[in-house]
Design an enzyme around this catalytic site. Structure first.
Site, mmCIF file in Angstrom:
data_model
loop_
_atom_site.group_PDB
_atom_site.id
_atom_site.type_symbol
_atom_site.label_atom_id
_atom_site.label_comp_id
_atom_site.label_asym_id
_atom_site.label_seq_id
_atom_site.Cartn_x
_atom_site.Cartn_y
_atom_site.Cartn_z
ATOM 1 N N ASP A 245 -130.820 47.314 -9.571
ATOM 2 C CA ASP A 245 -131.448 47.061 -8.281
ATOM 3 C C ASP A 245 -132.914 47.476 -8.371
ATOM 4 O O ASP A 245 -133.245 48.550 -8.907
ATOM 5 C CB ASP A 245 -130.737 47.851 -7.180
ATOM 6 N N HIS A 258 -144.049 37.613 -0.009
ATOM 7 C CA HIS A 258 -142.871 37.127 -0.713
ATOM 8 C C HIS A 258 -143.223 36.392 -2.011
ATOM 9 O O HIS A 258 -142.392 36.308 -2.917
ATOM 10 C CB HIS A 258 -142.053 36.210 0.205
ATOM 11 N N ASP A 262 -141.249 37.165 -5.325
ATOM 12 C CA ASP A 262 -140.571 36.154 -6.162
ATOM 13 C C ASP A 262 -141.017 36.259 -7.614
ATOM 14 O O ASP A 262 -140.206 36.121 -8.540
ATOM 15 C CB ASP A 262 -140.866 34.753 -5.623
ATOM 16 N N GLU A 288 -132.349 41.431 -4.555
ATOM 17 C CA GLU A 288 -133.073 42.117 -5.629
ATOM 18 C C GLU A 288 -132.111 42.824 -6.579
ATOM 19 O O GLU A 288 -132.477 43.763 -7.278
ATOM 20 C CB GLU A 288 -134.083 43.120 -5.048
#
Length: 365
Positions: A245, A258, A262, A288
């Protein structure tokens, strides 16, 4: 086998199609409509044939439809030409789909008394496949002064008319238009059947892959993981799981947007793919969160891999930012007969333990 309905449709088309078969890159052959098992010597010889050698990506980088020269079929079907199409899956070469068409089919469409002049069907090497005139097998067409050509499938096949008088070109088109269109229609149908097979594979691929990273998505990961665990139970193989994570990923999106988020996910996906084997399963399991299932790997070797991945991720540099990306990892080994959900839950608890202990570390158990 999902190829059977497609092969049955082609064989029942009543156009003297002699053989339909799929030759796999994994060294096996499926010949419709039989389930015959072929000897090793026969398969070795098959992979030397033109329908295979000319279609494979090393000789056909454009992954185009290939038409072979005319040849005498060893099984007694007479002279044939073969249409071959490479089958790709996610840019990986899987095999070749081939359809053998008898010379009688091609010639019967052209051997008409009312045709004017000479008509030839030739391949990309200008070798004659069919004609309303007599010709020797694999002979090369010598064009006259007055020639009319119709390209089919990007010059893979050409329909050539030769005559000295220009007016007779119009006559030949008028008197043979039905035969020409029928021939083109048959070839088009074969081409479309091959295209639909490829399209079906692409749809299947889209359903199984994460659109951002091209890794397995959650659904596909669970399906493939259960298969891997079944093998592990049967043969007592070690199997380990890494659950990763990204630390403070919400801050990345909130601070940089974002787009950068990405890019971060893509870079991590590249590192996971680069450090994994073909037999391992890698997925983007959540927003994630990533999951790696390692076949034939015990907990210690999985931990070593996890630490290598973690350190490499910490060196990621994202364009126009001073981001320092870290991940927390849970690492555990499979217990025989354990369910997939139980296996993942144990890795998840170890992941949260790594978070509680300060993040940017691997916890194993």
């Amino acid at each position: 086998m999902y190829l059977k309905p497609l092969f049955k449709t082609i064989l029942n088309s009543k156009h003297n199609i002699q053989w339909v078969y799929y030759t796999s890159a994994k060294k096996f052959l499926y010949l419709a409509p039989t389930n015959k098992i072929f000897k090793k010597e026969f398969l070795t010889n098959i992979y030397k044939k033109e329908f295979w050698t000319e279609a494979i990506p090393s000789n056909n980088p454009g992954i185009e439809l290939i038409l072979t020269k005319l040849y005498d079929d060893a099984a007694g079907k007479g002279y044939l030409t073969t249409l071959s199409l490479p089958i790709m899956n996610n840019e990986k070469f899987m095999g070749v789909l081939s359809i053998d068409i008898g010379l009688k089919t091609l010639n019967s469409m052209m051997e008409k008394d009312d045709l004017v002049g000479s008509i030839y069907l030739v391949n990309q090497d200008n070798e004659i496949l069919a004609s309303n005139k007599e010709f020797e097998i694999n002979s090369v067409l010598k064009r006259g002064n007055s020639t009319f050509e119709l390209s089919i499938f990007d010059d893979t096949i050409k329909l050539v008319y030769i005559e000295n008088i220009e007016e007779k070109i119009i006559t030949i088109l008028k008197t043979s238009i039905f035969q020409i269109l029928l021939l083109i229609f048959i070839l088009f149908i074969i081409y479309m059947l091959c295209y639909l097979l490829i399209l079906n594979k692409k749809v299947e691929n889209l359903a199984n892959k994460d659109s951002l990273t091209s890794l397995l998505n959650r659904r596909a990961m669970r399906i493939e993981s259960k298969k891997l665990l079944s093998i592990a139970n049967r043969y007592n193989h070690f199997t380990s799981l890494l659950l990763l994570d990204i630390d403070f990923f919400k801050d990345v999106n909130d601070t940089y947007g974002h787009h950068i988020g990405d890019l971060t996910i893509k870079e991590i996906a590249k590192i996971l793919s680069r450090n994994s084997r073909e037999s391992d399963l890698i997925s983007r399991y959540g927003g994630e969160e990533f999951l790696i299932m390692l076949s034939n790997s015990n907990k210690e070797s999985a931990y070593t891999l996890a630490e290598r991945i973690r350190k490499e991720i910490s060196l990621i540099s994202i364009e126009n930012t001073d981001l320092k990306i870290t991940v927390s990892i849970g690492c555990t080994e499979y217990k025989k007969k354990e369910s997939l959900d139980s296996f993942i839950k144990r890795a998840d608890l170890l992941l949260y333990k790594a978070k509680d202990q300060g993040r940017n570390q691997t916890v194993k158990a």
